[in-house]
Design a protein around this motif. Structure first.
Motif, mmCIF file in Angstrom:
data_model
loop_
_atom_site.group_PDB
_atom_site.id
_atom_site.type_symbol
_atom_site.label_atom_id
_atom_site.label_comp_id
_atom_site.label_asym_id
_atom_site.label_seq_id
_atom_site.Cartn_x
_atom_site.Cartn_y
_atom_site.Cartn_z
ATOM 1 N N ILE A 129 0.951 -1.036 -0.077
ATOM 2 C CA ILE A 129 -0.317 -0.139 -0.136
ATOM 3 C C ILE A 129 1.215 1.076 -0.036
ATOM 4 C CG2 ILE A 129 -1.926 -1.109 1.004
ATOM 5 C CD1 ILE A 129 -0.933 0.268 3.409
ATOM 6 N N LYS A 130 2.541 0.946 0.077
ATOM 7 C CA LYS A 130 2.922 2.239 0.489
ATOM 8 C C LYS A 130 2.641 3.540 -1.229
ATOM 9 C CE LYS A 130 7.422 1.095 -3.007
ATOM 10 N NZ LYS A 130 7.858 0.674 -2.584
ATOM 11 N N ASN A 131 2.050 2.775 -1.806
ATOM 12 C CA ASN A 131 1.585 3.841 -3.176
ATOM 13 C C ASN A 131 0.120 5.275 -2.545
ATOM 14 O OD1 ASN A 131 4.350 4.067 -4.437
ATOM 15 N ND2 ASN A 131 2.825 2.178 -6.153
ATOM 16 N N ARG A 132 0.274 4.511 -1.063
ATOM 17 C CA ARG A 132 -1.442 5.439 -1.395
ATOM 18 C C ARG A 132 -2.008 5.011 0.291
ATOM 19 N NH1 ARG A 132 -3.443 -0.079 -3.731
ATOM 20 N NH2 ARG A 132 -4.159 0.485 -6.541
ATOM 21 N N ALA A 133 -0.362 4.986 0.582
ATOM 22 C CA ALA A 133 -0.205 5.747 2.219
ATOM 23 C C ALA A 133 -1.145 6.933 2.982
ATOM 24 C CB ALA A 133 0.864 5.169 2.747
ATOM 25 N N ALA A 134 -0.624 7.892 1.818
ATOM 26 C CA ALA A 134 -0.836 9.429 1.981
ATOM 27 C C ALA A 134 -2.559 8.749 3.194
ATOM 28 C CB ALA A 134 -0.398 10.704 1.275
ATOM 29 N N LEU A 135 -3.021 8.300 2.656
ATOM 30 C CA LEU A 135 -4.793 8.680 3.085
ATOM 31 C C LEU A 135 -5.108 7.740 4.610
ATOM 32 C CD1 LEU A 135 -7.879 8.319 2.406
ATOM 33 C CD2 LEU A 135 -7.989 5.643 2.025
ATOM 34 N N LEU A 136 -3.534 7.118 4.292
ATOM 35 C CA LEU A 136 -4.018 6.556 6.006
ATOM 36 C C LEU A 136 -3.556 7.758 7.424
ATOM 37 C CD1 LEU A 136 -2.660 2.932 5.361
ATOM 38 C CD2 LEU A 136 -4.828 3.381 6.123
ATOM 39 N N ASP A 137 -2.164 8.452 6.524
ATOM 40 C CA ASP A 137 -1.848 9.503 7.133
ATOM 41 C C ASP A 137 -2.226 10.763 7.107
ATOM 42 O OD1 ASP A 137 0.334 8.129 8.071
ATOM 43 O OD2 ASP A 137 1.651 8.308 5.988
ATOM 44 N N TYR A 138 -3.374 11.122 6.251
ATOM 45 C CA TYR A 138 -3.949 12.285 5.939
ATOM 46 C C TYR A 138 -5.226 12.636 7.115
ATOM 47 C CZ TYR A 138 -6.953 15.592 4.353
ATOM 48 O OH TYR A 138 -7.993 17.062 4.290
ATOM 49 N N ASP A 139 -5.569 13.434 7.810
ATOM 50 C CA ASP A 139 -6.380 13.366 8.480
ATOM 51 C C ASP A 139 -7.015 14.743 9.120
ATOM 52 O OD1 ASP A 139 -7.671 12.805 11.239
ATOM 53 O OD2 ASP A 139 -5.805 13.255 12.501
ATOM 54 N N PRO A 140 -8.243 14.097 8.370
ATOM 55 C CA PRO A 140 -8.778 15.759 7.745
ATOM 56 C C PRO A 140 -9.853 15.765 9.342
ATOM 57 C CG PRO A 140 -10.182 13.487 6.699
ATOM 58 C CD PRO A 140 -8.581 13.487 7.213
ATOM 59 N N PHE A 141 -10.371 15.277 10.313
ATOM 60 C CA PHE A 141 -10.775 15.573 11.249
ATOM 61 C C PHE A 141 -9.883 15.263 13.153
ATOM 62 C CE2 PHE A 141 -12.637 12.973 7.722
ATOM 63 C CZ PHE A 141 -13.959 12.504 7.823
ATOM 64 N N ASN A 142 -8.974 16.039 12.622
ATOM 65 C CA ASN A 142 -8.167 15.931 13.300
ATOM 66 C C ASN A 142 -8.150 15.015 14.490
ATOM 67 O OD1 ASN A 142 -6.677 18.278 12.992
ATOM 68 N ND2 ASN A 142 -8.932 19.817 13.254
ATOM 69 N N GLU A 143 -8.110 13.571 14.492
ATOM 70 C CA GLU A 143 -8.092 12.189 15.187
ATOM 71 C C GLU A 143 -7.344 12.658 16.632
ATOM 72 O OE1 GLU A 143 -8.221 9.391 12.740
ATOM 73 O OE2 GLU A 143 -10.427 9.295 12.288
ATOM 74 N N LYS A 144 -5.917 12.558 15.954
ATOM 75 C CA LYS A 144 -5.141 12.926 17.185
ATOM 76 C C LYS A 144 -5.246 13.743 18.650
ATOM 77 C CE LYS A 144 -2.173 11.781 13.255
ATOM 78 N NZ LYS A 144 -1.179 12.008 12.225
#
Length: 153
Positions: free
Chosen positions: A138-153
């Motif tokens: 999935i490395k080419n699509r990993a940005a989806l997993l890193d992106y956090d539009p809902f500020n979950e952190k």
């Protein structure tokens, strides 16, 4: 050191695997929230049409929030979950069991090692190999997993 060892972000992949369970639970929760939209919109219509009470800003904000869930949050969560499940397709059944015990059930290393019947050295060897396989898938699509539009952190 192999090239894949140098570029595989092990901690990041582990974070995704542990978050997978939370993403699934969050998706289930927001989907149940949508069940309340008809009742909420009915209450808004009664205020507007029949003049029962005053328009309620909190009620309106809730309806808008739930509509945003439908439009943005649910597709985003489904994409994240789907990407992780796609990565699982690279794994053997034994490797999936490893992922299930360690990351989804979130068992301690020692407990997972015992259940899998692995020595400490074998456990960490398998961990490293599994994380590499997942990342390569999935490395080419990993940005989806890193992106956090809902500020979950």
């Amino acid at each position: 050191m192999l090239p894949t060892e140098q570029i595989t972000p092990y901690e990041k992949v582990e974070t995704w695997l542990m978050a997978y369970v939370d993403w699934k639970a969050q998706l289930e929760y927001v989907q149940t929230e949508l069940e309340y939209i008809p009742g909420l919109t009915k209450a808004l219509h009664e205020v507007a049409i029949h003049g029962y009470g005053h328009p309620n800003d909190a009620l309106l904000r809730t309806v808008i929030h739930r509509l945003e869930i439908t439009e943005h949050e649910i597709p985003f969560l489904k994409s994240r979950i789907g990407l992780i499940e796609y990565a699982f397709s690279a794994l053997t059944p034994e490797e999936r069991r490893f992922v299930q015990l360690r990351y989804q059930d979130q068992l301690a290393f020692s407990t997972a090692m015992d259940r899998l019947g692995l020595s400490r050295r074998a456990f960490f060897y398998h961990r490293k190999r599994i994380l590499q396989k997942i990342y390569r898938k999935i490395k080419n699509r990993a940005a989806l997993l890193d992106y956090d539009p809902f500020n979950e952190k």
